[in-house]
Design a protein around this motif. Structure first.
Motif, PDB file in Angstrom:
ATOM      1  N   SER A   9      -3.030  12.495   6.268  1.00 11.95           N
ATOM      2  CA  SER A   9      -2.924  13.688   5.984  1.00 11.95           C
ATOM      3  C   SER A   9      -2.024  14.503   4.803  1.00 11.95           C
ATOM      4  CB  SER A   9      -2.101  14.440   8.395  1.00 11.95           C
ATOM      5  OG  SER A   9      -1.404  13.552   8.250  1.00 11.95           O
ATOM      6  N   GLY A  10      -1.780  13.905   4.849  1.00  8.95           N
ATOM      7  CA  GLY A  10      -0.304  15.030   3.880  1.00  8.95           C
ATOM      8  C   GLY A  10      -0.902  15.121   2.603  1.00  8.95           C
ATOM      9  N   THR A  40      -1.078   8.862   3.348  1.00  4.58           N
ATOM     10  CA  THR A  40      -1.133   7.624   3.554  1.00  4.58           C
ATOM     11  C   THR A  40      -1.599   6.957   4.814  1.00  4.58           C
ATOM     12  OG1 THR A  40       1.671   7.540   4.400  1.00  4.58           O
ATOM     13  CG2 THR A  40       0.695   7.593   1.973  1.00  4.58           C
ATOM     14  N   ASP A  41      -1.644   5.706   4.840  1.00  3.08           N
ATOM     15  CA  ASP A  41      -2.249   5.241   6.397  1.00  3.08           C
ATOM     16  C   ASP A  41      -1.122   5.829   7.379  1.00  3.08           C
ATOM     17  OD1 ASP A  41      -4.634   4.088   4.901  1.00  3.08           O
ATOM     18  OD2 ASP A  41      -3.388   2.041   5.591  1.00  3.08           O
ATOM     19  N   PRO A  98       0.421   9.997  -2.674  1.00  4.70           N
ATOM     20  CA  PRO A  98       1.716   8.819  -2.205  1.00  4.70           C
ATOM     21  C   PRO A  98       2.253   8.435  -3.668  1.00  4.70           C
ATOM     22  CG  PRO A  98      -0.119   8.009  -2.004  1.00  4.70           C
ATOM     23  CD  PRO A  98      -0.813   9.352  -2.335  1.00  4.70           C
ATOM     24  N   THR A  99       1.347   9.137  -5.007  1.00  6.21           N
ATOM     25  CA  THR A  99       2.094   9.396  -6.723  1.00  6.21           C
ATOM     26  C   THR A  99       3.180   9.820  -6.288  1.00  6.21           C
ATOM     27  OG1 THR A  99      -0.046   8.462  -6.910  1.00  6.21           O
ATOM     28  CG2 THR A  99       2.058   8.666  -9.076  1.00  6.21           C
ATOM     29  N   GLN A 100       2.549  11.309  -6.053  1.00  2.00           N
ATOM     30  CA  GLN A 100       4.143  11.951  -5.829  1.00  2.00           C
ATOM     31  C   GLN A 100       5.000  11.298  -4.832  1.00  2.00           C
ATOM     32  OE1 GLN A 100       1.157  14.768  -5.344  1.00  2.00           O
ATOM     33  NE2 GLN A 100       1.922  16.421  -7.031  1.00  2.00           N
ATOM     34  N   LYS A 135       0.957  -1.376   0.480  1.00  2.00           N
ATOM     35  CA  LYS A 135       0.012  -0.037   0.392  1.00  2.00           C
ATOM     36  C   LYS A 135       0.661   1.114   0.010  1.00  2.00           C
ATOM     37  CE  LYS A 135      -0.271  -0.293   5.068  1.00  2.00           C
ATOM     38  NZ  LYS A 135      -1.057  -0.020   6.338  1.00  2.00           N
ATOM     39  N   GLY A 136       0.120   2.182   0.336  1.00  2.00           N
ATOM     40  CA  GLY A 136       0.932   3.731   0.451  1.00  2.00           C
ATOM     41  C   GLY A 136       2.118   4.277  -0.649  1.00  2.00           C
ATOM     42  N   ILE A 137       3.661   4.591  -0.429  1.00  2.00           N
ATOM     43  CA  ILE A 137       4.065   5.123  -1.111  1.00  2.00           C
ATOM     44  C   ILE A 137       4.966   3.906  -2.301  1.00  2.00           C
ATOM     45  CG2 ILE A 137       6.258   6.080  -1.844  1.00  2.00           C
ATOM     46  CD1 ILE A 137       5.212   8.341   0.772  1.00  2.00           C
ATOM     47  N   GLY A 138       4.714   2.856  -0.687  1.00  2.00           N
ATOM     48  CA  GLY A 138       5.480   1.239  -1.911  1.00  2.00           C
ATOM     49  C   GLY A 138       4.920   0.740  -2.836  1.00  2.00           C
ATOM     50  N   PHE A 139       3.386   0.989  -2.886  1.00  2.00           N
ATOM     51  CA  PHE A 139       2.435   0.070  -3.529  1.00  2.00           C
ATOM     52  C   PHE A 139       3.446   0.996  -5.273  1.00  2.00           C
ATOM     53  CE2 PHE A 139      -1.200   0.105  -6.655  1.00  2.00           C
ATOM     54  CZ  PHE A 139      -1.271  -1.084  -6.592  1.00  2.00           C
ATOM     55  N   GLU A 140       2.806   2.342  -4.837  1.00  2.00           N
ATOM     56  CA  GLU A 140       3.038   3.701  -5.745  1.00  2.00           C
ATOM     57  C   GLU A 140       4.255   3.205  -7.454  1.00  2.00           C
ATOM     58  OE1 GLU A 140       0.971   5.666  -7.485  1.00  2.00           O
ATOM     59  OE2 GLU A 140      -0.250   3.372  -6.988  1.00  2.00           O
TER      60      GLU A 140
END
Ligand SMILES: NC(=O)c1ccc[n+]([C@@H]2O[C@H](COP(=O)([O-])OP(=O)(O)OC[C@H]3O[C@@H](n4cnc5c(N)ncnc54)[C@H](OP(=O)(O)O)[C@@H]3O)[C@@H](O)[C@H]2O)c1
Length: 259
Positions: free
Chosen positions: A223-224, A217-218, A228-230, A22-27
């Motif tokens: 809140s960011g 992300t989680d 996550p793609t960016q 998930k999150g940045i790692g998935f992207e």
């Protein structure tokens, strides 16, 4: 992004991304795979990581799931063995898995960071197990496979909060965030980055730290302000650096970040 330059160095590169469900790692995984790089998407929960890879496989992307808990040396070793058996080498390692575990709800029921003097030693230990010792364990386990690559790349997911220069500047945008365990763990990630980069300076392997910026992300209750793609973009750029790219650095999307 210079993925095509990197692909000229290695026509069929193999990458491994930790915390990829998930999150940045998935992207990061998705973007690398979209450029034709085979990605081992590593996750500590086998059902969740299989589900994550299934969505990308459905789109025809070259990914596969692998179980890997960065806090469990045996699981890391088994994953390295599996990659050795199936892929024979590794070109890109992204140490992305990370946690924050020092938040609580204030009297108004809103999440807040626990002040440094009030966190428990165990909280600090747990954060370091994942964010620091995990990065070391995974890097050490996969290094012999990365040494087989003609253009190995290691990307360690740091944070702007790992910068002592920024954190000690009262005018820095996120200076108010004083999460002892998380921030100091990312400073340690920067230290690990420099140490491996120095050891590997005479090899083709480049080792850099990435600051993805504040992404929804989680990890932070979404809140960011960034996606996550960016956040994934700088990691992808560092993962696919050309031969004359930097090593031993710390970068966000705008360039070098002060240590
Ligand atoms: N989001 C931001 O604003 C931000 C800013 C700066 C840096 N970062 C860094 O970026 C990285 C990715 O964070 P994110 O924002 O994408 O957070 P996230 O959505 O919470 O993802 C974190 C990932 O790490 C995995 N993970 C946690 N502990 C693990 C373990 N022991 N073994 C293997 N995987 C583990 C999680 O797996 P589970 O699903 O199983 O928990 C998840 O896949 C982290 O290193 C984080 O510190 C994020």
């Amino acid at each position: 992004m210079n993925i095509s330059t990197y692909r000229q160095l290695i026509p069929s590169p193999v990458a491994l991304v930790t915390g990829a469900n998930k999150g940045i790692g998935f992207e990061i995984s998705r973007i690398l795979a979209e450029s034709g790089i085979f990605v081992w998407m590593a996750g500590r929960d086998s059902a969740r990581i299989k589900e994550a890879t299934a969505s990308l496989k459905k789109a025809g992307l070259p990914v596969d799931a692998i179980s890997l808990d960065v806090t469990d040396p045996q699981s890391v070793e088994s994953a390295a063995q599996h990659v050795q058996t199936v892929s024979g080498a590794l070109d890109i390692l992204v140490n992305n898995a990370g946690i924050v575990n020092e938040r609580r709800l204030n009297k108004a029921g809103e999440p807040e960071v626990i002040p440094p003097s009030q966190i428990e030693l165990n909280t600090l230990r747990q954060t370091y197990e994942t964010n620091v010792f995990g990065v070391f364990t995974v890097t050490k386990a996969f290094l012999s496979l990365l040494r087989k690559s003609p253009a190995g790349r290691i990307v360690n997911m740091s944070s702007g909060l790992g910068s002592l220069t920024q954190r000690s500047d009262p005018n820095w945008a996120y200076s108010v965030v004083n999460a002892l365990a998380y921030c100091s763990s990312k400073t340690a990630v920067n230290g690990i980055t420099v140490a491996f980069a120095k050891e590997l300076k005479d090899t083709p392997i480049k080792v850099n730290a990435a600051d993805p910026g504040y992404c929804a992300t989680d990890l932070n209750g979404h809140s960011g302000p960034r996606t996550p793609t960016q956040g994934a973009e700088i990691a992808v750029r560092l993962a696919t650096l050309p031969e004359d790219g930097p090593t031993c650095g710390y970068f966000d999307e705008n360039g070098p970040v002060p240590w």
